[in-house]
Write a protein that holds these residues in place. Sequence first.
Motif, PDB file in Angstrom:
ATOM      1  N   ARG A 517       0.876  -1.138   0.107  1.00  0.00           N
ATOM      2  CA  ARG A 517       0.131  -0.104   0.116  1.00  0.00           C
ATOM      3  C   ARG A 517       0.977   1.314   0.191  1.00  0.00           C
ATOM      4  NH1 ARG A 517      -3.303  -2.969   3.515  1.00  0.00           N
ATOM      5  NH2 ARG A 517      -2.282  -2.115   5.393  1.00  0.00           N
ATOM      6  N   ARG A 518       1.802   1.364   0.942  1.00  0.00           N
ATOM      7  CA  ARG A 518       2.668   2.733   0.906  1.00  0.00           C
ATOM      8  C   ARG A 518       3.522   2.716  -0.647  1.00  0.00           C
ATOM      9  NH1 ARG A 518       8.092   2.645   1.230  1.00  0.00           N
ATOM     10  NH2 ARG A 518       8.157   0.287   1.897  1.00  0.00           N
ATOM     11  N   ARG A 521       0.839   4.237  -2.883  1.00  0.00           N
ATOM     12  CA  ARG A 521       0.709   5.612  -2.718  1.00  0.00           C
ATOM     13  C   ARG A 521       1.911   6.581  -3.281  1.00  0.00           C
ATOM     14  NH1 ARG A 521      -0.948   3.614   2.462  1.00  0.00           N
ATOM     15  NH2 ARG A 521       0.920   4.241   3.433  1.00  0.00           N
ATOM     16  N   GLU A 522       3.092   5.811  -3.345  1.00  0.00           N
ATOM     17  CA  GLU A 522       4.295   6.486  -3.498  1.00  0.00           C
ATOM     18  C   GLU A 522       4.202   6.743  -5.350  1.00  0.00           C
ATOM     19  OE1 GLU A 522       7.589   4.443  -2.023  1.00  0.00           O
ATOM     20  OE2 GLU A 522       7.300   5.118  -0.129  1.00  0.00           O
ATOM     21  N   GLN A 525       1.633   9.342  -6.092  1.00  0.00           N
ATOM     22  CA  GLN A 525       2.339  10.731  -6.071  1.00  0.00           C
ATOM     23  C   GLN A 525       3.124  11.047  -7.115  1.00  0.00           C
ATOM     24  OE1 GLN A 525       1.566  12.830  -3.736  1.00  0.00           O
ATOM     25  NE2 GLN A 525       2.875  14.560  -4.228  1.00  0.00           N
ATOM     26  N   SER A 789      -5.972  17.032  -0.443  1.00  0.00           N
ATOM     27  CA  SER A 789      -6.062  16.491  -1.797  1.00  0.00           C
ATOM     28  C   SER A 789      -7.372  17.096  -2.284  1.00  0.00           C
ATOM     29  CB  SER A 789      -6.236  15.114  -1.361  1.00  0.00           C
ATOM     30  OG  SER A 789      -7.507  14.724  -0.645  1.00  0.00           O
TER      31      SER A 789
END
Length: 918
Positions: A517-518, A521-522, A525, A789
């Motif tokens: 998940r991390r 997200r990266e 981004q 956001s």
Amino acid sequence: MKQQGVHPEDAEGTSDAASRPDTADAPEQDPSEGPAETPAADPAPGLDDCDGETHAEEVEGDEPLLPARVHRPSDLMRLLVGFLAIVVLLAIAAFAHGTTSGLEQDINKGTGQAPDLLIKIAGLASSIAILLVPVAFAIERLIKRDGLRIADGVLAAVLAHGVTLATDLWVAKAAPGSIQEALTQPSPGDIHALTDPVHGYLAPVIAYMTAVGMSRRPRWRSVLWIVLLLDAFSMLVTGYTTPFSIILTVLIGWTVAYGTLYAVGSPNVRPTGRTLMAGLRTVGFHPVGAAREEAVDTEDGDRGRRYFVTLEDGPPLDVTVVDREQQAQGFFYRAWRNLTLRGFATRSSLQSLRQALEQEALLAYAAIAAGANAPKLIATSELGPDAVMLVYEHTGGHTLDSLADEEITDDLLRLTWHQVQALQSRRIAHRRLAGDAILVDRSGKVILTDLRGGEIAAGELLLRMDVAQLVTTLGLRVGAERAVASAVGVLGPDAVADCLPMLQPIALSRSTRATLRRLSRERAQREREAILEASRQTRLAHAAANAESGSTPELEKPDKKAVRAEQRAEKRAIDDALDEAREEDLLTQIRHQVLLIRPQAPVEPARLERVRPRTLISFIAGAIGAYFLLTQLTHIEFGPLVANAQWGWVAAAVLFSALSYFAAAMALLGFVPERVPFLRAVAAQVAGSFVKIVAPAAVGGVALNTRFLQRAGVRPGLAVASVGASQLFGLGCHILMLLSFGYLTGTEKTPSLSPSRTVIAGLLTVAVLVLVVTSVPFLRKFLVTRVRSLFAGVIPRMLDVLQRPQKLITGIGGMLLLTACFVMCLDASIRAFGDQSTSLSLASVAVVFLAGNALGSAAPTPGGVGAVEASLTLGLIAVGLPKEVAAPAVLLYRLLTLWIPVLPGWLFFNHLSRKGSL
């Protein structure tokens, strides 16, 4: 007191020992005496990174004190079970009146034959014992200096007495008659009075006995049950209670006791390092000191406390201590996975200490017998009644997570797969092949640790899950290509290809899912940054071109062709930048690598979920809504109602329902500066009627509108921003209209213009919620992140719309028209079944609709089923509409706005999908 400790020189040795190891003294004491209270530990010396060897040195103090009290998940579970049992008991008493009456008659008939002498003896003995037993136990605990338990018991008794008084008052004043009859009966001493629904002295005694832990001591438990049975028997025979009253009393005392224990915490009896040292002596070791290793979060939270122990006359040991508190950690997570996942994908949610000890010992011996490198178990023992320890030979080294990327060589990958191959050759599943479960010693040998959650005689699917987990773990460190190549080199292409159906997040460990998940997200981004940079560069290039040509677009009339050319150029630049920045996730990369080797490999994910969480929540909410709606409809005679219906108002309701789709299209297109065909947008709104049935109301429409705009030529980011702007304006209009109509409703029947108390209470509630959210750091961070956001995408889009007044008027007008259509449809439905005496003002109908629509949007059920019907029906009844009119009116309204449009919505959805518009 001088105490011997250890000083791990390798900071990343076995299980990453802490930089300040906890040390434990080793006095000669009985482990059953429990943990000894000692002062807090002095700071231990730091760590010197050397060759990975561990030496001992003298360290002052004991390990840090454990928390004095702990909140046990088992207490919370018992609290929930007790509360649920009380609800079930009251439901049986309310709805099964015949059963309760028959049960009482049978018991009274049976007990009426008991001899009077026996009844008197039982009553006298129970009356004395019910007071003496708690006092005797309190004296025994005080002698053993366990006053905290007595204090907990007294607090639970006081709270139970308060709950008893509240229950008695509720049964006497507000409970349904069937519940009152089940819990009370005429008093033998006064036929005009009723017995107590809950015994005011028995419930506190039960709460006291439960809170102090009498049920965990065999002798006291026997006395407790004898006293309770005698008291219940004497009360039933003499006619001072009912069977349901006895059961409710026991449940209240039991539930309040565990609620008290969970709220204030239970005394911590977990063994300390001193208890560990004494336990090691009982199994033949001579420990010098022990260093507590740093805790590592695992999938289930029950890894146990680990110690590095040095001996007087031998190599060091690795000792794992498991107690009931640690074993209960992660219980709710495991219980949820057991509920939602199929049986082969989970393990027992809660094991006894004996089961956990036997399983870990069995897995340790089985792994070594299979030829795999695993920690060698050399001893096991109990540490009192609530903990066990497992003693292993010391295995120093580094975990895979702690190794640098350049240290993870292809040889190391192959050695790791050889260990897994050895386990699978004997049908052993590890179940948690994460980076911290793979240890590499100084010689380069790979050791598999954390075997506690594994299984022997594992099925094929579990073995495939191990392969999927390990290839993902290695892929996170060395990439998909090297991870797949190493697996194929050892296991073969067929075995790796067979794991593809298990290559899904739900089949992976909790830590691996968090890492994926991390990374997702990266990636998102980076894609956003690439899009923004491409847009900025395109605009700068256009501004530079205008500067070179000497033109001033601000003063000149814009050329439509030039503007469109500029927009197309910007769109191409953004699309190119997005293509360059787009990255595949790791699981997709692994699938592609495997398919290069085995193109015919199965790729369809296996069905691991028994039921999806959203489906479960939707089913529960829908069942509650359906139950409420059916209870309202059972009292209505639909034959005369339909015969007397005013069909002119029914036709008007149909017209307003159809007009709402045109209003919804206006509300959407008003926030889209690009040209989108209006009739096609109307068709998309009709198609949304079908989507609402298969998705929550607040989710399905947003997804469909975003997809429609993308297919209509709007860039994905701008499509999301347009739908978000529409939703944001809609929310603002909704709140303003709700407050405005609520104000008008409150002043309709009063000469002054002061707002109603409901509006004031609503505003105060909103203000309190805002203060709570802004004062709690976690909630404030969550809100700021979401708002940031939102402003990043929606606000620029809104600024574009503000530059085109006709678009803004279309959007806001569409929102007002949409609300007016729904309000008029509901009002026409009311008038279709009512008359002049039952009509409501439009302001009241608007307030009911706006409140019901808000609840429906927040409900997790598709289309807000259940929540909307319940809120609209209750709202109409609250503003003065008879139930006989409110229920059929809401049913007609929901038929016209939700159920009947499903068929045309399905037709339009298929039509737009074939045309490429969805």
